[in-house]
Design a protein around this motif. Structure first.
Motif, short mmCIF file in Angstrom:
data_model
loop_
_atom_site.label_atom_id
_atom_site.label_comp_id
_atom_site.label_asym_id
_atom_site.label_seq_id
_atom_site.Cartn_x
_atom_site.Cartn_y
_atom_site.Cartn_z
N ARG A 42 0.83 -1.21 0.00
CA ARG A 42 0.00 0.00 0.00
C ARG A 42 0.87 1.26 0.00
O ARG A 42 0.47 2.30 -0.53
CB ARG A 42 -0.94 -0.01 1.20
N GLY A 43 2.08 1.17 0.57
CA GLY A 43 2.98 2.31 0.56
C GLY A 43 3.39 2.69 -0.86
O GLY A 43 3.49 3.88 -1.18
N THR A 44 3.61 1.70 -1.70
CA THR A 44 3.96 1.96 -3.10
C THR A 44 2.79 2.60 -3.83
O THR A 44 2.97 3.53 -4.63
CB THR A 44 4.37 0.65 -3.81
N VAL A 45 1.57 2.14 -3.53
CA VAL A 45 0.38 2.74 -4.13
C VAL A 45 0.26 4.20 -3.70
O VAL A 45 -0.07 5.08 -4.51
CB VAL A 45 -0.89 1.96 -3.73
N ARG A 46 0.54 4.48 -2.43
CA ARG A 46 0.44 5.86 -1.94
C ARG A 46 1.42 6.77 -2.69
O ARG A 46 1.11 7.92 -2.98
CB ARG A 46 0.74 5.92 -0.44
N GLN A 47 2.61 6.27 -3.01
CA GLN A 47 3.57 7.07 -3.77
C GLN A 47 3.03 7.38 -5.17
O GLN A 47 3.17 8.51 -5.67
CB GLN A 47 4.90 6.32 -3.90
N ALA A 48 2.41 6.39 -5.81
CA ALA A 48 1.85 6.60 -7.15
C ALA A 48 0.72 7.62 -7.10
O ALA A 48 0.63 8.52 -7.95
CB ALA A 48 1.36 5.27 -7.71
N VAL A 49 -0.14 7.47 -6.11
CA VAL A 49 -1.27 8.39 -5.97
C VAL A 49 -0.78 9.80 -5.66
O VAL A 49 -1.33 10.79 -6.16
CB VAL A 49 -2.23 7.87 -4.88
N ALA A 50 0.26 9.91 -4.84
CA ALA A 50 0.81 11.22 -4.51
C ALA A 50 1.32 11.94 -5.75
O ALA A 50 1.20 13.16 -5.88
CB ALA A 50 1.93 11.08 -3.48
N ALA A 51 1.90 11.18 -6.70
CA ALA A 51 2.39 11.78 -7.94
C ALA A 51 1.24 12.39 -8.74
O ALA A 51 1.35 13.50 -9.27
CB ALA A 51 3.12 10.74 -8.77
N LEU A 52 0.12 11.68 -8.83
CA LEU A 52 -1.04 12.19 -9.58
C LEU A 52 -1.69 13.36 -8.84
O LEU A 52 -2.20 14.29 -9.48
CB LEU A 52 -2.06 11.08 -9.79
N THR A 53 -1.66 13.33 -7.52
CA THR A 53 -2.22 14.43 -6.73
C THR A 53 -1.42 15.70 -6.96
O THR A 53 -1.98 16.80 -7.12
CB THR A 53 -2.23 14.08 -5.23
N SER A 54 -0.10 15.59 -7.02
CA SER A 54 0.76 16.75 -7.23
C SER A 54 0.55 17.37 -8.60
O SER A 54 0.79 18.56 -8.80
CB SER A 54 2.23 16.37 -7.06
N GLU A 55 0.09 16.57 -9.57
CA GLU A 55 -0.18 17.06 -10.93
C GLU A 55 -1.58 17.66 -11.06
O GLU A 55 -1.92 18.21 -12.10
CB GLU A 55 -0.04 15.92 -11.94
N GLY A 56 -2.38 17.53 -10.02
CA GLY A 56 -3.74 18.06 -10.07
C GLY A 56 -4.73 17.14 -10.76
O GLY A 56 -5.86 17.53 -11.02
N MET A 57 -4.33 15.90 -11.04
CA MET A 57 -5.23 14.97 -11.73
C MET A 57 -6.26 14.37 -10.79
O MET A 57 -7.38 14.07 -11.19
CB MET A 57 -4.44 13.85 -12.43
N ILE A 58 -5.87 14.16 -9.53
CA ILE A 58 -6.80 13.60 -8.56
C ILE A 58 -6.76 14.43 -7.29
O ILE A 58 -5.79 15.15 -7.02
CB ILE A 58 -6.48 12.12 -8.23
N GLY A 59 -7.82 14.34 -6.50
CA GLY A 59 -7.91 15.04 -5.23
C GLY A 59 -8.00 14.04 -4.10
O GLY A 59 -8.48 12.91 -4.28
N SER A 60 -7.56 14.46 -2.94
CA SER A 60 -7.55 13.56 -1.78
C SER A 60 -8.14 14.27 -0.58
O SER A 60 -7.77 15.41 -0.28
CB SER A 60 -6.12 13.11 -1.47
N ARG A 61 -9.07 13.61 0.07
CA ARG A 61 -9.64 14.12 1.32
C ARG A 61 -9.43 13.08 2.40
O ARG A 61 -9.53 11.87 2.14
CB ARG A 61 -11.13 14.42 1.17
N GLN A 62 -9.19 13.54 3.62
CA GLN A 62 -8.94 12.61 4.72
C GLN A 62 -10.15 11.71 4.92
O GLN A 62 -11.28 12.17 5.03
CB GLN A 62 -8.65 13.39 6.00
N GLY A 63 -9.87 10.41 4.96
CA GLY A 63 -10.92 9.44 5.20
C GLY A 63 -11.78 9.11 3.99
O GLY A 63 -12.76 8.38 4.11
N ALA A 64 -11.42 9.64 2.81
CA ALA A 64 -12.23 9.38 1.62
C ALA A 64 -11.33 8.87 0.50
O ALA A 64 -10.13 9.15 0.46
CB ALA A 64 -12.95 10.65 1.17
#
Length: 252
Positions: A41-63
């Motif tokens: 799951r840590g590796t997935v979090r790194q991938a998701v963080a890359a897309l978040t930094s590009e503005g492609m996806i958004g992240s909210r706590q607990g969602a």
């Protein structure tokens, strides 16, 4: 050799580009993605963080993460904020709020935002910079129902679109754009650091939620030497794309 998280990020980008996950859709959970790609799951979090930094996806706590934008090279067939577009192209976007004022809605405000007469709207004047150079002047009117949330945002926040998602869950889904050219007036020239009468590209837009409820309407004015628009024609589509102009250097 590329890191595993980079390969996963590329796979998710392709899935978003193919509209397997359209704007507003939720991505699979971390555990589901970890099982799909055979990683932690840590590796997935790194991938998701890359897309978040590009503005492609958004992240909210607990969602679960939500798709905010599609292709990295923006077309006006998709909706992406100035800051999200800048990040995806390797540029740094900043903003400065010049004024933020509550006013009774005008007849134009009511027509564009589907409001009743006498509604209280928020007018925001903001200058946007690309890599430290002023390129865009935004005059935005926010509907009464979202105005309090906009007022609570940090005036220097990079992306209002992303911040509103993170604080309220709001996803900007549809936009109508009217593009023309205007001459810079005294105020425009002063804010953008150009001569009075200089040509500006004007984009008037109305943005709505997925259900069609208007959120904002705006009169955006770009320096024509810094940002331009191009049209790529084909039988099936005619996407209009925003690009950095000759006045802004591309990423090294």
């Amino acid at each position: 050799m590329r890191a595993r998280y980079e390969e996963i990020a590329d796979g998710l980008r392709r899935a978003i580009d193919a509209e397997e996950y359209p704007v507003g859709a939720r991505l699979p959970s971390e555990s589901e993605l970890a099982a799909r790609y055979g990683v932690s799951r840590g590796t997935v979090r790194q991938a998701v963080a890359a897309l978040t930094s590009e503005g492609m996806i958004g992240s909210r706590q607990g969602a679960r993460r939500v798709v905010l934008a599609g292709r990295r090279s923006q077309s006006f067939t998709e909706l992406r904020s100035f800051a999200q577009w800048a990040r995806s192209m390797g540029h740094t976007a900043t903003g400065q709020v010049i004024s933020s004022t509550r006013r009774p809605a005008t007849a134009e405000d009511c027509a564009r935002l589907h409001l009743t007469e006498g509604a209280d709207v928020l007018h925001v004047l903001r200058v946007r910079s690309l890599d430290g150079e002023r390129v865009l002047l935004e005059r935005t009117v926010y509907a009464d129902w979202i105005a309090p949330d906009v007022e609570r945002l940090d005036p220097a926040c990079e992306s209002v679109t992303q911040q509103l998602y993170e604080t309220t869950g709001l996803v900007f889904s549809y936009g109508e754009h009217l593009i023309d050219a205007v001459a810079a007036g005294t105020a425009d020239a002063a804010h953008l650091g150009v001569r009075r009468g200089s040509p500006l590209l004007r984009v008037r837009r109305v943005t709505t939620t997925r259900t069609g409820r208007p959120v904002e309407w705006s009169d955006d004015r770009y320096r024509s030497d810094a940002v331009n628009f191009s049209i790529h024609n084909s039988i099936g589509s005619n996407p209009l794309a925003r690009q950095a102009g000759p006045g802004i250097a591309g990423p090294a």
